[in-house]
Write a protein that holds these residues in place. Structure first.
Motif, PDB file in Angstrom:
ATOM      1  N   MET A 230     -26.282  20.898  -3.832  1.00  0.00           N
ATOM      2  CA  MET A 230     -27.474  21.106  -4.642  1.00  0.00           C
ATOM      3  C   MET A 230     -28.722  20.889  -3.791  1.00  0.00           C
TER       4      MET A 230
ATOM      5  N   TYR B 136     -32.911  20.542  -3.369  1.00  0.00           N
ATOM      6  CA  TYR B 136     -34.124  20.162  -4.087  1.00  0.00           C
ATOM      7  C   TYR B 136     -35.342  20.422  -3.206  1.00  0.00           C
TER       8      TYR B 136
ATOM      9  N   ASP C 291     -26.652  15.019  -6.341  1.00  0.00           N
ATOM     10  CA  ASP C 291     -27.187  15.049  -7.702  1.00  0.00           C
ATOM     11  C   ASP C 291     -28.591  14.452  -7.729  1.00  0.00           C
ATOM     12  N   LEU C 292     -29.219  14.480  -8.913  1.00  0.00           N
ATOM     13  CA  LEU C 292     -30.612  14.041  -9.033  1.00  0.00           C
ATOM     14  C   LEU C 292     -30.785  12.559  -8.717  1.00  0.00           C
ATOM     15  N   ASP C 293     -29.798  11.731  -9.064  1.00  0.00           N
ATOM     16  CA  ASP C 293     -29.937  10.301  -8.787  1.00  0.00           C
ATOM     17  C   ASP C 293     -30.104  10.032  -7.300  1.00  0.00           C
ATOM     18  N   VAL C 294     -29.321  10.745  -6.486  1.00  0.00           N
ATOM     19  CA  VAL C 294     -29.425  10.581  -5.033  1.00  0.00           C
ATOM     20  C   VAL C 294     -30.805  11.064  -4.568  1.00  0.00           C
TER      21      VAL C 294
ATOM     22  N   LEU D 135     -33.571  11.270  -6.301  1.00  0.00           N
ATOM     23  CA  LEU D 135     -34.654  10.408  -6.787  1.00  0.00           C
ATOM     24  C   LEU D 135     -34.745   9.112  -5.989  1.00  0.00           C
ATOM     25  N   LYS D 136     -33.588   8.618  -5.582  1.00  0.00           N
ATOM     26  CA  LYS D 136     -33.579   7.396  -4.783  1.00  0.00           C
ATOM     27  C   LYS D 136     -34.292   7.644  -3.441  1.00  0.00           C
TER      28      LYS D 136
ATOM     29  N   PRO E  46     -35.419  21.017  -8.623  1.00  0.00           N
ATOM     30  CA  PRO E  46     -34.201  21.666  -8.143  1.00  0.00           C
ATOM     31  C   PRO E  46     -34.407  23.156  -7.865  1.00  0.00           C
TER      32      PRO E  46
ATOM     33  N   HIS F 238     -31.514   9.071 -19.306  1.00  0.00           N
ATOM     34  CA  HIS F 238     -31.910   9.115 -17.890  1.00  0.00           C
ATOM     35  C   HIS F 238     -33.438   9.050 -17.745  1.00  0.00           C
TER      36      HIS F 238
ATOM     37  N   ALA G   4     -30.032  21.895 -14.798  1.00  0.00           N
ATOM     38  CA  ALA G   4     -30.741  22.505 -13.663  1.00  0.00           C
ATOM     39  C   ALA G   4     -31.005  21.487 -12.554  1.00  0.00           C
ATOM     40  N   ALA G   5     -31.364  20.267 -12.927  1.00  0.00           N
ATOM     41  CA  ALA G   5     -31.708  19.263 -11.920  1.00  0.00           C
ATOM     42  C   ALA G   5     -30.480  18.454 -11.507  1.00  0.00           C
ATOM     43  N   ARG G   6     -29.362  18.743 -12.119  1.00  0.00           N
ATOM     44  CA  ARG G   6     -28.099  18.023 -11.919  1.00  0.00           C
ATOM     45  C   ARG G   6     -28.277  16.514 -12.092  1.00  0.00           C
TER      46      ARG G   6
ATOM     47  N   PRO H  46     -26.710  13.337 -13.049  1.00  0.00           N
ATOM     48  CA  PRO H  46     -25.261  13.127 -12.964  1.00  0.00           C
ATOM     49  C   PRO H  46     -24.662  12.499 -14.230  1.00  0.00           C
TER      50      PRO H  46
END
Lengths: 107, 410
Positions: free
Chosen positions: A1, A3, A82-85, A87-88, A105, B113, B161-163, B165
């Protein structure tokens, strides 16, 4: 993915100008950990030109497509699971750049 | 209610989140999971009255929902001209209980989230975890059904879209993420407890009940978390007073004037048990968070036989502890109420007046001030403060109460 990670500066309250060494070190880490796809700082919005060729002939206009207090100062493209990674990393990037960060994304 | 209807209601209550969570994990798509779960329950409504409820409703619903999801994926693949057979089998081996429980937690963390707007988190949690329908959620928050539908659709689209998790947060993110989930649930509870908007009941039992039900679920999934226990205790002790909170005339009744015999003793006992559990943990050196302290404050009130019996010095000591944790002006305002009981309204008013700038737009600030001024015999200023409080209060029962107090001024 993938970004698009945008660094946002604010003309009325700009971030500090001594961030270059810290950003370089952060980029080294992004590359080593496999997140880095692309990065680049941008020249001032005064250097931008907008072209509209949807009509009969191309129209050029000086300056950015939208005038605002906040503007894009630089971009990254990151590969992250993913987004968590993302965002961190973006939270760290905001500290490193001393600026706001937008994470968006790709389709 | 017939046996089948009762079985469906119970299954919806017990199994909805489990079915959505299991399907989300399997298909990686909230939209498919939600639609298939809704179809499975619709099928149950058709079949169970004739065929009787199955011996294991949860398994029946999950299997049926799985089939519906696969049907939809096949349909979409055909429509897209891909003619790809879904690589899925109909019959799943039964999941160990632990894994399914984790799925529900994953679902909750995804819906709450931090990358989603607060109102989207609330809506999504009530839909996906709570199983409320979109029109029910729209009614609860006084917006059009289409607006709520858009809000939920947009949130699901962003997750995809933003995945965002579908998994447990990492250990170092967990406390912040749990506190985000609790904020969503407390918001739902508060909207029920002090409902806003003209034409709504002053207390929305449906929302407080749903918030408590979801907090119980999180408590069952995260039994070690002190703040989860604290929030559940807080909600229970507030909910216990609900029967005494609104007068026959539709006015909110303040704590001091409530008929305590009407309080729900069972909820109080459960809330007190949780508070004692957290006090024991605090005694063992685990610093309590804000929900635990708020629960302890409420336990002081629910332990008192009447308002004169209230241990205000205990209340104040707890507020002092809370202020150190959360130095917000709203906490300072609530602390001032305890100060008024111990040191008199004059001392409390001085504290409250210092909050003027921060809380000028907050109805409770003006209501508290009005009450203190009234007790000091400063009627004219009290009246002005009541006027401002009435202007700002969004709750019909509270407006009625404040208006009566104002009109009683000499």
């Amino acid at each position: 993915m993938q970004y698009l990670v945008s660094v946002i500066d604010d003309k009325s309250n700009p971030g500090s100008t001594d961030r270059r060494p810290a950003i370089s070190a952060f980029n080294e880490r992004l590359i080593a950990e496999g997140y880095w796809v692309f990065s680049g700082g941008l020249a001032d919005t005064d250097a931008a030109t907008v072209i509209d060729n949807r009509g009969e002939q191309a129209v050029f206009s000086d300056g950015p497509f939208v005038e605002s207090k906040e503007y894009l100062a630089g971009v990254w493209v990151w590969e992250a699971p993913d987004l968590d990674v993302a965002l961190k990393l973006a939270a760290e990037a905001s500290k490193v750049c001393d600026r706001k960060i937008e994470v968006r994304p790709f389709l | 209610m017939s046996d089948a209807e009762e079985a469906i209601t119970r299954a919806h209550h017990d199994e909805w989140a489990r079915v959505v969570a299991a399907l989300t994990r399997r298909f990686g798509d909230l939209d498919i999971a939600e639609e298939a779960a809704a179809e499975a329950f619709a099928t149950a409504v058709e079949r169970w009255p004739a065929d009787g409820a199955p011996p294991n409703p949860g398994a029946w619903l999950t299997t049926t929902a799985n089939r519906k999801a696969i049907d939809r994926i096949r349909r979409e693949n055909k429509r897209d001209g891909k003619h790809r057979e879904a690589q899925m089998t109909y019959d799943d081996p039964p999941e160990p209980v632990g894994a399914i429980d984790d799925d529900r937690l994953r679902l909750i963390f995804t819906c709450c989230h931090p990358a989603l707007a607060m109102e989207a988190r609330v809506a999504l949690t009530l839909r996906m975890v709570g199983g409320l329908t979109v029109p029910e959620i729209a009614r609860a928050f006084l917006v059009q059904g289409t607006t709520m539908e858009r809000r939920i659709t947009r949130a699901k689209a962003k997750i995809k879209a933003a995945r965002i998790p579908y998994r447990m947060p990492s250990a170092d993110d967990l406390p912040a993420r749990v506190s985000g989930v609790l904020a969503v649930l407390f918001l739902v509870f508060n909207e029920g407890y002090l409902a806003s908007g003209p034409g709504t009941d002053p207390v929305r039992h449906d929302l407080t009940t749903e918030a408590i039900r979801l907090t119980r679920l999180i408590r069952a999934l995260l039994p070690q978390d002190g703040e989860v226990a604290g929030l559940l205790a807080l909600m229970l002790l507030i909910e216990a007073r609900r029967p005494a909170r609104v007068s026959a005339g539709g006015e909110l009744v303040p704590l001091a004037e409530q008929g305590r015999g009407a309080w729900d003793g069972e909820l109080i006992a459960e809330g007190h048990r949780l508070v004692r559990e957290r006090l024991a943990a605090a005694a063992a050196g685990v610093a309590p968070g804000r929900y635990q302290i708020l629960a302890a404050i409420n336990a002081v009130h629910t332990s008192a036989r009447d308002i004169r019996d209230t241990d205000w010095s205990q209340v104040l000591a707890l507020y002092d502890q809370l202020v150190r944790l959360d130095p917000s002006p709203i906490i300072a305002l609530n602390r001032a109420v305890a100060v008024a009981e111990l040191d008199g309204p004059q001392v409390a008013l001085a504290i409250v007046d210092r909050l003027a700038e921060a809380l000028a737009g907050y109805h409770a600030y003006h209501a508290t001030r009005a009450d203190l001024l009234r007790r000091l015999g400063r009627s004219q200023q009290s009246r002005a403060a009541y006027d401002r409080a009435i202007e700002l209060a969004g709750n019909t029962g509270e407006t009625a109460y404040l208006t009566r107090r104002r009109d009683q001024l000499q």
